[in-house]
Motif scaffolding. Structure first.
Motif, PDB file in Angstrom:
ATOM      1  N   GLY A  66       3.630  38.935  28.903  1.00 16.45           N
ATOM      2  CA  GLY A  66       3.254  38.205  27.703  1.00 16.45           C
ATOM      3  C   GLY A  66       1.759  38.250  27.428  1.00 16.45           C
ATOM      4  N   ILE A  67       1.418  38.401  26.150  1.00 18.04           N
ATOM      5  CA  ILE A  67       0.042  38.223  25.689  1.00 18.04           C
ATOM      6  C   ILE A  67      -0.045  36.812  25.135  1.00 18.04           C
ATOM      7  CG2 ILE A  67      -1.670  38.905  23.961  1.00 18.04           C
ATOM      8  CD1 ILE A  67      -0.580  41.744  24.137  1.00 18.04           C
ATOM      9  N   ASP A  68      -0.849  35.997  25.765  1.00 22.17           N
ATOM     10  CA  ASP A  68      -0.970  34.585  25.382  1.00 22.17           C
ATOM     11  C   ASP A  68      -2.113  34.427  24.385  1.00 22.17           C
ATOM     12  OD1 ASP A  68      -1.081  31.823  25.180  1.00 22.17           O
ATOM     13  OD2 ASP A  68      -0.672  31.524  27.316  1.00 22.17           O
ATOM     14  N   ARG A  69      -1.761  34.014  23.171  1.00 22.79           N
ATOM     15  CA  ARG A  69      -2.792  33.869  22.148  1.00 22.79           C
ATOM     16  C   ARG A  69      -3.763  32.720  22.472  1.00 22.79           C
ATOM     17  NH1 ARG A  69       0.074  35.847  16.523  1.00 22.79           N
ATOM     18  NH2 ARG A  69       2.075  35.093  17.237  1.00 22.79           N
ATOM     19  N   GLN A  73      -9.007  30.817  23.704  1.00 24.72           N
ATOM     20  CA  GLN A  73      -9.674  29.549  23.995  1.00 24.72           C
ATOM     21  C   GLN A  73     -10.533  29.634  25.260  1.00 24.72           C
ATOM     22  OE1 GLN A  73      -6.552  26.599  24.188  1.00 24.72           O
ATOM     23  NE2 GLN A  73      -5.736  27.137  22.172  1.00 24.72           N
ATOM     24  N   LEU A  74     -10.423  30.712  25.992  1.00 25.98           N
ATOM     25  CA  LEU A  74     -11.176  30.882  27.247  1.00 25.98           C
ATOM     26  C   LEU A  74     -12.576  31.421  27.012  1.00 25.98           C
ATOM     27  CD1 LEU A  74      -8.341  32.517  29.410  1.00 25.98           C
ATOM     28  CD2 LEU A  74      -9.028  30.109  29.379  1.00 25.98           C
ATOM     29  N   LEU A  80     -11.392  38.558  27.542  1.00 28.43           N
ATOM     30  CA  LEU A  80     -11.434  39.972  27.914  1.00 28.43           C
ATOM     31  C   LEU A  80     -10.931  40.195  29.345  1.00 28.43           C
ATOM     32  CD1 LEU A  80     -14.805  41.100  26.309  1.00 28.43           C
ATOM     33  CD2 LEU A  80     -12.486  41.685  25.551  1.00 28.43           C
ATOM     34  N   ALA A  81     -11.213  39.236  30.219  1.00 32.47           N
ATOM     35  CA  ALA A  81     -10.739  39.345  31.604  1.00 32.47           C
ATOM     36  C   ALA A  81      -9.216  39.335  31.664  1.00 32.47           C
ATOM     37  CB  ALA A  81     -11.309  38.207  32.442  1.00 32.47           C
TER      38      ALA A  81
END
Length: 355
Positions: A66-69, A73-74, A80-81
């Protein structure tokens, strides 16, 4: 040459689709086709994290990434990490085949970075660039997509592989999902046959007038039918449910609005005598589950988004009044384009399907 590259006993396949819940459900014919052709292959899926539940119970999927949108917020470095970590993880899987159904540049970059020897995408008109071609080894044509349903569009990506398409859409859930629903129904006193009514959509221009929905429910209540109202947890959707409930008799109608997971919603629809809903994810779920279905449609593109292989009827507002061009609709409008639909044809359709 391509067939030789895919002639391996431990074939590893990654399917990429980065869209909404309904889009994810309509990718399942591609997954089913791949499994039918290569029953021993390991099929993984990359999607947006919030849509995971739509495919989580599919028996032919080995792993979901999964790519968490929420990564945004990070902050830039943290985001990018996470993206880099995902890229490295996917590359380590040593995929033989990547099927990229998505149209985002991000999906093309991921496709290329996997290092898979066979990487298939679509030759989208908006992606006619050397870099898009570089990211894929083959591009499937989209020349006839304007006349095809979304399911059919997705399946055309298999043409370079010469795979026989399996057209069935799969809405999967677990035994625990249904047991959880049964418990909720029992708490509300529902033990026999029931009708699921989902009047809401995240886009309110796709919704029908609350009073007309209440009149429809009332007519079915008077026929002795039990109604279960469902919706998402959004406050606006819950308010719509309350408005409908306040206009109905209190007997034989309950609300599980905002109380069900996506897979539980699939389970309750699967066991229903009838589903009534608007152009939204639950409508596609009902069609996939072959639950008798009444789908109320407004200015959506029917060719692309009608319920696939539906066991029931589609009632289109355009048969009762003018509708705007789907491409010109302001999704934030307060217009209710479905309001042109009268109550009588909906009630009559319900009685036909229940007879």
């Amino acid at each position: 040459m391509m067939n030789n590259q895919l002639n391996t006993p431990e074939l590893r396949i990654l399917l990429i689709k980065l869209r909404h819940h309904g889009d994810m459900l309509l990718t399942t014919p591609v997954i089913n086709s791949l499994h039918q052709h290569w029953p021993n292959a390991r099929i993984d899926v990359l999607l947006y994290e919030e849509t995971r539940d739509m495919l989580a119970a599919h028996p032919d999927i080995h792993h979901i990434y999964g790519i968490d949108r929420k990564w945004k917020q990070l902050g830039t470095r943290g985001h990018l990490a996470k993206e880099w970590q995902l890229l490295k993880t996917l590359r380590k899987q040593h995929y033989d085949l990547v099927v990229n159904l998505a149209d985002q540049w991000r999906s093309a970059i991921i496709t290329r970075f996997t290092g898979a020897p066979v990487r298939i995408g679509f030759a989208f008109n908006k992606r006619r660039s050397a870099f898009w071609r570089y990211c894929h080894t083959r591009l499937a044509l989209v020349t006839n997509h304007t006349t095809l349903h979304t399911v059919e569009q997705n399946l055309t990506i298999l043409e370079p592989l010469h795979i026989e398409p399996q057209t069935n859409v799969s809405m999967c859930y677990s035994a625990d999902d249904w047991q959880g629903v049964e418990a909720k129904l029992a708490e509300k006193g529902v033990t026999g046959s029931y009708i699921v009514v989902q009047p809401t959509s995240r886009w309110f221009f796709k919704c029908w007038d609350e009073n007309k929905m209440a009149q429809t429910i009332t007519a079915l209540q008077q026929d002795g039918r039990t109604i279960v109202l469902t919706s998402g947890p959004d406050k606006k959707e819950l308010a719509m449910i309350d408005t409908i409930l306040s206009a109905c008799p209190t007997e034989r109608v309950i609300s599980l609005a905002g109380q069900l997971s996506l897979r539980q919603l699939g389970a309750i629809i699967d066991h229903a005598a009838l589903f009534i809903g608007v152009d939204s994810v639950p409508m596609h779920m009902a069609a996939a589950l072959q639950t008798p279905c009444i789908a109320l449609f407004g200015p959506s593109k029917l060719t692309f988004w009608r319920p696939w292989q539906v066991k029931g009827e589609v009632i289109w507002a355009g048969d009762y009044g003018p509708l705007p061009d789907p491409d010109n609709v302001d999704t934030n409008t307060k217009e209710r384009y479905l309001d042109a639909i009268p109550v009588e044809p909906v009630v009559n359709a319900a009685r036909r399907l229940l007879s």
